[in-house]
Design a protein around this motif. Sequence first.
Motif, PDB file in Angstrom:
ATOM      1  N   ASN A 129      -5.678   6.351  -6.349  1.00  0.00           N
ATOM      2  CA  ASN A 129      -4.785   5.591  -7.241  1.00  0.00           C
ATOM      3  C   ASN A 129      -4.483   4.227  -6.667  1.00  0.00           C
ATOM      4  O   ASN A 129      -4.464   3.217  -7.381  1.00  0.00           O
ATOM      5  CB  ASN A 129      -3.442   6.324  -7.388  1.00  0.00           C
ATOM      6  N   LEU A 130      -4.237   4.218  -5.357  1.00  0.00           N
ATOM      7  CA  LEU A 130      -3.929   2.948  -4.680  1.00  0.00           C
ATOM      8  C   LEU A 130      -5.105   1.979  -4.839  1.00  0.00           C
ATOM      9  O   LEU A 130      -4.915   0.805  -5.192  1.00  0.00           O
ATOM     10  CB  LEU A 130      -3.642   3.217  -3.198  1.00  0.00           C
ATOM     11  N   LEU A 131      -6.332   2.465  -4.629  1.00  0.00           N
ATOM     12  CA  LEU A 131      -7.511   1.591  -4.756  1.00  0.00           C
ATOM     13  C   LEU A 131      -7.602   1.039  -6.182  1.00  0.00           C
ATOM     14  O   LEU A 131      -7.855  -0.145  -6.395  1.00  0.00           O
ATOM     15  CB  LEU A 131      -8.793   2.349  -4.403  1.00  0.00           C
ATOM     16  N   ASP A 190     -18.830  12.672  -3.209  1.00  0.00           N
ATOM     17  CA  ASP A 190     -17.908  13.482  -3.991  1.00  0.00           C
ATOM     18  C   ASP A 190     -17.822  12.952  -5.425  1.00  0.00           C
ATOM     19  O   ASP A 190     -17.230  11.905  -5.689  1.00  0.00           O
ATOM     20  CB  ASP A 190     -16.530  13.411  -3.295  1.00  0.00           C
ATOM     21  N   LEU A 191     -18.425  13.712  -6.360  1.00  0.00           N
ATOM     22  CA  LEU A 191     -18.472  13.229  -7.742  1.00  0.00           C
ATOM     23  C   LEU A 191     -17.097  13.248  -8.413  1.00  0.00           C
ATOM     24  O   LEU A 191     -16.861  12.533  -9.377  1.00  0.00           O
ATOM     25  CB  LEU A 191     -19.475  14.047  -8.548  1.00  0.00           C
ATOM     26  N   GLY A 192     -16.184  14.081  -7.902  1.00  0.00           N
ATOM     27  CA  GLY A 192     -14.813  14.082  -8.423  1.00  0.00           C
ATOM     28  C   GLY A 192     -14.174  12.718  -8.179  1.00  0.00           C
ATOM     29  O   GLY A 192     -13.526  12.136  -9.061  1.00  0.00           O
ATOM     30  N   VAL A 193     -14.387  12.179  -6.985  1.00  0.00           N
ATOM     31  CA  VAL A 193     -13.861  10.856  -6.616  1.00  0.00           C
ATOM     32  C   VAL A 193     -14.454   9.778  -7.531  1.00  0.00           C
ATOM     33  O   VAL A 193     -13.765   8.882  -8.012  1.00  0.00           O
ATOM     34  CB  VAL A 193     -14.191  10.552  -5.129  1.00  0.00           C
ATOM     35  N   VAL A 194     -15.745   9.915  -7.829  1.00  0.00           N
ATOM     36  CA  VAL A 194     -16.437   8.938  -8.676  1.00  0.00           C
ATOM     37  C   VAL A 194     -15.826   8.944 -10.083  1.00  0.00           C
ATOM     38  O   VAL A 194     -15.488   7.901 -10.644  1.00  0.00           O
ATOM     39  CB  VAL A 194     -17.943   9.280  -8.770  1.00  0.00           C
ATOM     40  N   ALA A 195     -15.652  10.161 -10.640  1.00  0.00           N
ATOM     41  CA  ALA A 195     -15.133  10.274 -12.009  1.00  0.00           C
ATOM     42  C   ALA A 195     -13.749   9.663 -12.113  1.00  0.00           C
ATOM     43  O   ALA A 195     -13.397   9.030 -13.103  1.00  0.00           O
ATOM     44  CB  ALA A 195     -15.101  11.743 -12.415  1.00  0.00           C
ATOM     45  N   GLU A 196     -12.931   9.828 -11.059  1.00  0.00           N
ATOM     46  CA  GLU A 196     -11.556   9.329 -11.049  1.00  0.00           C
ATOM     47  C   GLU A 196     -11.482   7.812 -10.946  1.00  0.00           C
ATOM     48  O   GLU A 196     -10.548   7.198 -11.426  1.00  0.00           O
ATOM     49  CB  GLU A 196     -10.823   9.868  -9.798  1.00  0.00           C
ATOM     50  N   GLY A 200      -3.170  10.379   5.576  1.00  0.00           N
ATOM     51  CA  GLY A 200      -3.084   9.551   4.363  1.00  0.00           C
ATOM     52  C   GLY A 200      -2.480   8.192   4.667  1.00  0.00           C
ATOM     53  O   GLY A 200      -2.934   7.163   4.167  1.00  0.00           O
ATOM     54  N   MET A 201      -1.426   8.190   5.524  1.00  0.00           N
ATOM     55  CA  MET A 201      -0.782   6.903   5.870  1.00  0.00           C
ATOM     56  C   MET A 201      -1.732   6.029   6.680  1.00  0.00           C
ATOM     57  O   MET A 201      -1.799   4.817   6.481  1.00  0.00           O
ATOM     58  CB  MET A 201       0.489   7.161   6.665  1.00  0.00           C
ATOM     59  N   ARG A 202      -2.477   6.669   7.595  1.00  0.00           N
ATOM     60  CA  ARG A 202      -3.420   5.882   8.411  1.00  0.00           C
ATOM     61  C   ARG A 202      -4.476   5.229   7.512  1.00  0.00           C
ATOM     62  O   ARG A 202      -4.861   4.085   7.717  1.00  0.00           O
ATOM     63  CB  ARG A 202      -4.096   6.778   9.463  1.00  0.00           C
ATOM     64  N   GLN A 203      -4.930   5.979   6.479  1.00  0.00           N
ATOM     65  CA  GLN A 203      -5.935   5.392   5.594  1.00  0.00           C
ATOM     66  C   GLN A 203      -5.316   4.222   4.805  1.00  0.00           C
ATOM     67  O   GLN A 203      -5.964   3.210   4.581  1.00  0.00           O
ATOM     68  CB  GLN A 203      -6.527   6.462   4.660  1.00  0.00           C
ATOM     69  N   ARG A 204      -4.024   4.358   4.416  1.00  0.00           N
ATOM     70  CA  ARG A 204      -3.346   3.244   3.734  1.00  0.00           C
ATOM     71  C   ARG A 204      -3.259   2.025   4.653  1.00  0.00           C
ATOM     72  O   ARG A 204      -3.386   0.885   4.221  1.00  0.00           O
ATOM     73  CB  ARG A 204      -1.927   3.653   3.323  1.00  0.00           C
ATOM     74  N   VAL A 234       0.827  -1.217   0.000  1.00  0.00           N
ATOM     75  CA  VAL A 234       0.000   0.000   0.000  1.00  0.00           C
ATOM     76  C   VAL A 234       0.862   1.269   0.000  1.00  0.00           C
ATOM     77  O   VAL A 234       0.364   2.373   0.233  1.00  0.00           O
ATOM     78  CB  VAL A 234      -1.025   0.034   1.173  1.00  0.00           C
ATOM     79  N   GLY A 235       2.163   1.091  -0.266  1.00  0.00           N
ATOM     80  CA  GLY A 235       3.026   2.252  -0.504  1.00  0.00           C
ATOM     81  C   GLY A 235       3.455   3.009   0.737  1.00  0.00           C
ATOM     82  O   GLY A 235       3.668   4.219   0.675  1.00  0.00           O
TER      83      GLY A 235
END
Length: 341
Positions: free
Chosen positions: A200-202, A219-225, A163-167, A144-145
């Motif tokens: 990106n990781l997902l 968040d539609l930005g997240v959806v589009a990505e 961010g690291m905690r979410q990873r 997970v980087g």
Amino acid sequence: MKDQDIPLLEVKNLESYISTPKGEMKPVNGVSFSIQKGEIVALVGESGSGKSVTSLSIMQLNDSAIKYKSGSIISLNEVNLLDLNEKEMRKIRGNRIAMVFQDPMFSLNPLHPIGEQIAESIVLQKKVKYKEALKTALDLLKKVGIPDAERRLKDYPHQLSGGMRQRIMIAIALACKPDLLIADEPTTALDVTIQAQVLNLLRNLQQEFGLSILLITHDLGVVAETADRVLVMYCGKIVEEGSVNDIFESPRHPYTKGLMESIPAIHGTSEETLAAIPGVVPNLLELPAGCNFVKRCAYATEKCKTDEPSLLQHPSGNKVACWHPLKEGEVIRHAAAVSYS
Ligand code: SF4
């Protein structure tokens, strides 16, 4: 039927309800959808649309206030999750279906190093020796980087960035190689750069492991990505479903179109005003007789006030629950002050 045609998860007509002193309300009201192997499906909608209750229902992590009324949640091995007891469900959670929440600080124990927390979850699920589990934990941190993973194994949650905690949470979720990962607002608490890294990781994990992901987000930005397919939820129902391209390029439901117009355009000007959907999501105890969106919709007719539209296949390819679906590229009218008594 080929294996790839069999859905990994199939939710059929799921209804859940909460009893309140003022009556029964249904945060999830007849929801049906499926997820194929290796697919990323986004469930989107405003707060209170029922998306989080849907995901909690799949995991059966509802608090005791929420009860199931009817429907089924069939997983890959043809088991109806709603028929399982808590002991049987514990075997599914983590092993077959894992979940990542918005705030990892609530899910991580502040008193134990993260290596220990990942290893213990592996020991619990896989019944392997602790030393072997710790080695797997190290591999997962690398996967997970997490930089300098060996040293990080000994860190406590407060020593890591958001961010690291979410990873780390994603690493814990992946520890037992689940078939399906449910990610509930996984990047909402993160800043934009870190958000992009987690998404990106997902995506990478989905491609590498053939993982299926149910992404819950407003968040539609997240959806589009990230997503392949999109389910738009409103008042406990799915009102539109389609591929990410079709939903973004040519939404057919006025609510979906309204959501799209509330996203700032990347190349837009600073003077551009964003169109907000007028009004608020109605109280689930006082839903209108016909379409739930009727009081916020500029296209509403008499029929919309009395008859509830079903989710039906539209010639465009999307499924839409609307009596008057938008035409391709139609400029939406805004219901500035629609009021029905
Ligand atoms: Fe609007 Fe009627 Fe469609 Fe509902 S059914 S979204 S009120 S046009």
